[in-house]
Design a protein around this motif. Sequence first.
Motif, mmCIF file in Angstrom:
data_model
loop_
_atom_site.group_PDB
_atom_site.id
_atom_site.type_symbol
_atom_site.label_atom_id
_atom_site.label_comp_id
_atom_site.label_asym_id
_atom_site.label_seq_id
_atom_site.Cartn_x
_atom_site.Cartn_y
_atom_site.Cartn_z
ATOM 1 N N UNK A 1 0.711 -21.818 67.845
ATOM 2 C CA UNK A 1 1.261 -22.656 68.911
ATOM 3 C C UNK A 1 1.563 -23.984 68.241
ATOM 4 N N UNK A 2 2.758 -24.520 68.482
ATOM 5 C CA UNK A 2 3.147 -25.751 67.783
ATOM 6 C C UNK A 2 2.216 -26.899 68.162
ATOM 7 N N UNK A 3 1.829 -27.689 67.169
ATOM 8 C CA UNK A 3 0.987 -28.861 67.405
ATOM 9 C C UNK A 3 1.864 -30.043 67.779
ATOM 10 N N UNK A 4 1.509 -30.715 68.857
ATOM 11 C CA UNK A 4 2.299 -31.852 69.333
ATOM 12 C C UNK A 4 1.397 -33.058 69.580
ATOM 13 N N UNK B 1 6.705 -27.853 38.097
ATOM 14 C CA UNK B 1 7.785 -28.833 37.946
ATOM 15 C C UNK B 1 8.182 -29.434 39.283
ATOM 16 N N UNK B 2 8.000 -28.666 40.370
ATOM 17 C CA UNK B 2 8.292 -29.163 41.717
ATOM 18 C C UNK B 2 7.667 -28.201 42.722
ATOM 19 N N UNK B 3 7.477 -28.697 43.948
ATOM 20 C CA UNK B 3 6.926 -27.871 45.026
ATOM 21 C C UNK B 3 7.714 -28.113 46.294
ATOM 22 N N UNK B 4 7.874 -27.043 47.082
ATOM 23 C CA UNK B 4 8.539 -27.178 48.384
ATOM 24 C C UNK B 4 7.514 -27.062 49.505
ATOM 25 N N UNK B 5 7.581 -27.985 50.478
ATOM 26 C CA UNK B 5 6.768 -27.897 51.691
ATOM 27 C C UNK B 5 7.687 -27.667 52.893
ATOM 28 N N UNK B 6 7.167 -26.927 53.879
ATOM 29 C CA UNK B 6 7.910 -26.727 55.126
ATOM 30 C C UNK B 6 7.196 -27.434 56.261
ATOM 31 N N UNK B 7 7.982 -28.146 57.084
ATOM 32 C CA UNK B 7 7.431 -28.808 58.268
ATOM 33 C C UNK B 7 7.976 -28.146 59.530
ATOM 34 N N UNK B 8 8.137 -26.837 59.475
ATOM 35 C CA UNK B 8 8.616 -26.076 60.632
ATOM 36 C C UNK B 8 7.601 -26.132 61.773
ATOM 37 N N UNK B 9 8.096 -25.978 62.988
ATOM 38 C CA UNK B 9 7.255 -26.051 64.196
ATOM 39 C C UNK B 9 5.971 -25.229 64.110
ATOM 40 N N UNK B 10 6.005 -24.118 63.379
ATOM 41 C CA UNK B 10 4.838 -23.228 63.334
ATOM 42 C C UNK B 10 3.846 -23.590 62.227
#
Length: 382
Positions: free
Chosen positions: A12-15, A186-195
Motif C-alpha cells: 500500500x503506498x506510503x503517504x 560504478x553507479x546505482x539506480x533507485x526507484x521511487x515508484x508508489x509501491x
Amino acid sequence: MQEQKKQILVTQASLPPFEEYEALIREIWESRWLTNMGKFHEELKEALRSCLGVPGIELFVNGHMALEMALQAFELKGEVITTPFTFASTTHAIVRNGLKPVFCDIREDDATLDADKLEALITKDTAAIVPVHVYGNICDDGKISRIAKEHGLKVIYDAAHAFGETIKQQAPDGTEQEKGVGTLGDASMFSFHATKVFNTIEGGAVSWNAGKNEFLSDRLYKLKNFGIMGKESVEFVGGNGKMNEFCAAMGLCNLKHLQSWIRARKAVAERYRNNLSGVPGIRFLRMREDVKSNYAYMPVLIEGGIKKRDAVYGYLSEQGIFPRKYFYPCANAYDCYKDRYDANETPVAKTVSECVLTLPVYPELPLPEVDRICSLLEECVL
Ligand SMILES: *Cc1c(COP(=O)(O)O)cnc(C)c1O
C-alpha cells in the motif's frame, strides 16, 4: 448483510498527512514553476544525497529511465551480464540500449546474482555487469567488483529495492564503516515508484561515488534534459528524464516519515519471521548481518514447486489476501524474449521463481492481520 472482509494487498503506498503535501503544492501553485529542476527538485536532490550517503546523485522521472540513462551514460557496446530474477525493467533497459543481456544464475540463499558463475559468461564482447539487490538483499559486491576490475567491466547496480540501506565495510585503517549501498559499483539506480519503501509517486535516481566517475553528473544531466545546457546551447542528443516539482515535493514530505515507516515495516517483517520460522514447507531467504535492511519485501519460499505455490496463492486470494509471485516468470522466460533465451539455462532462478511468494508488508499493516495471514499460510502449506 454479510460483512465484507477487507482485502489485503501485497503493499500500500506510503503517504504523508495530506496537509503536509498541501502546504508544498500551494507553493508550487503560487510560483507556477512546475518542472525543470525547480526549488523542490534541488532540495530533494540534496536531501537524498545525505540520506543515501552518496556523493553523486541525479534525479529522474522514474527508476526505469534512470537505469536506461545510466547505461547510456557509459556508452556501452556488446553484452551485459545480468540476472533473470528481477523486474522487467532491468532486462528491458539493457535491450533498449541496443545491448545484449547475458543471463547469469542466482544464489539460492539470497536470490542475488551468483558471482561464482560470472567468469564463465565473460566474452570479448562483455561491457558491463548489471546485478540486482533483490528484495534489498545486497549483492556480493566484493567479488563482483573484483571480477569486473580484472576484466575492465562496468558495474551498474539495480538498487530499486535497496533504498536507504547501508552496508558495513572495513576501512583501510581497520575500523568498520557504514556505507550507503548507492556507493557500490560504478553507479546505482533507485526507484521511487508508489509501491517502493520511499516514493515520489513516480521517480528515480542514479547515484555514484563522485570521484571515480566525475563525468556522470554532466552526462546524466544532459541525457535527462535534451542536452540543453543554456538558452542557446544544445550540446548533446539527450532525452527527457526530468522529475517534476509535484513528485519532488512528495519526496520531501515522505522523507520526513521514512524512519518511522521502516521501523513499522521491521515490526511486520519480524512478526512474520517469528510466526513462520520452523513451519514445515516454508523457507526464508538469508539476510546479511552486515546490511541495515529497509524491510521492503517479505519473500517466502514454498517447498513443493510451482503447483504447491500456486495452490497457496489461490487459497490466500480466496481469503482476500493477495501476496505476489514476485518475480515470476524470470526475464529469460518472457514472451518478448522467448526465441532468444531459455529459462532452463538459469535453473536456480527458475526454481526460486516457481516457489516464491512475497507476503503483504506495509507500515500500517496491523500485527494481528499478520498473525491471521500466517495462520492461513500454515493451514494450506502442508
Ligand atoms: C521498481 C523496479 C524498477 C523500475 O522502477 P520504476 O520506478 O518503476 O521505473 C526496476 N528494477 C526493479 C528491481 C524494480 O523493483
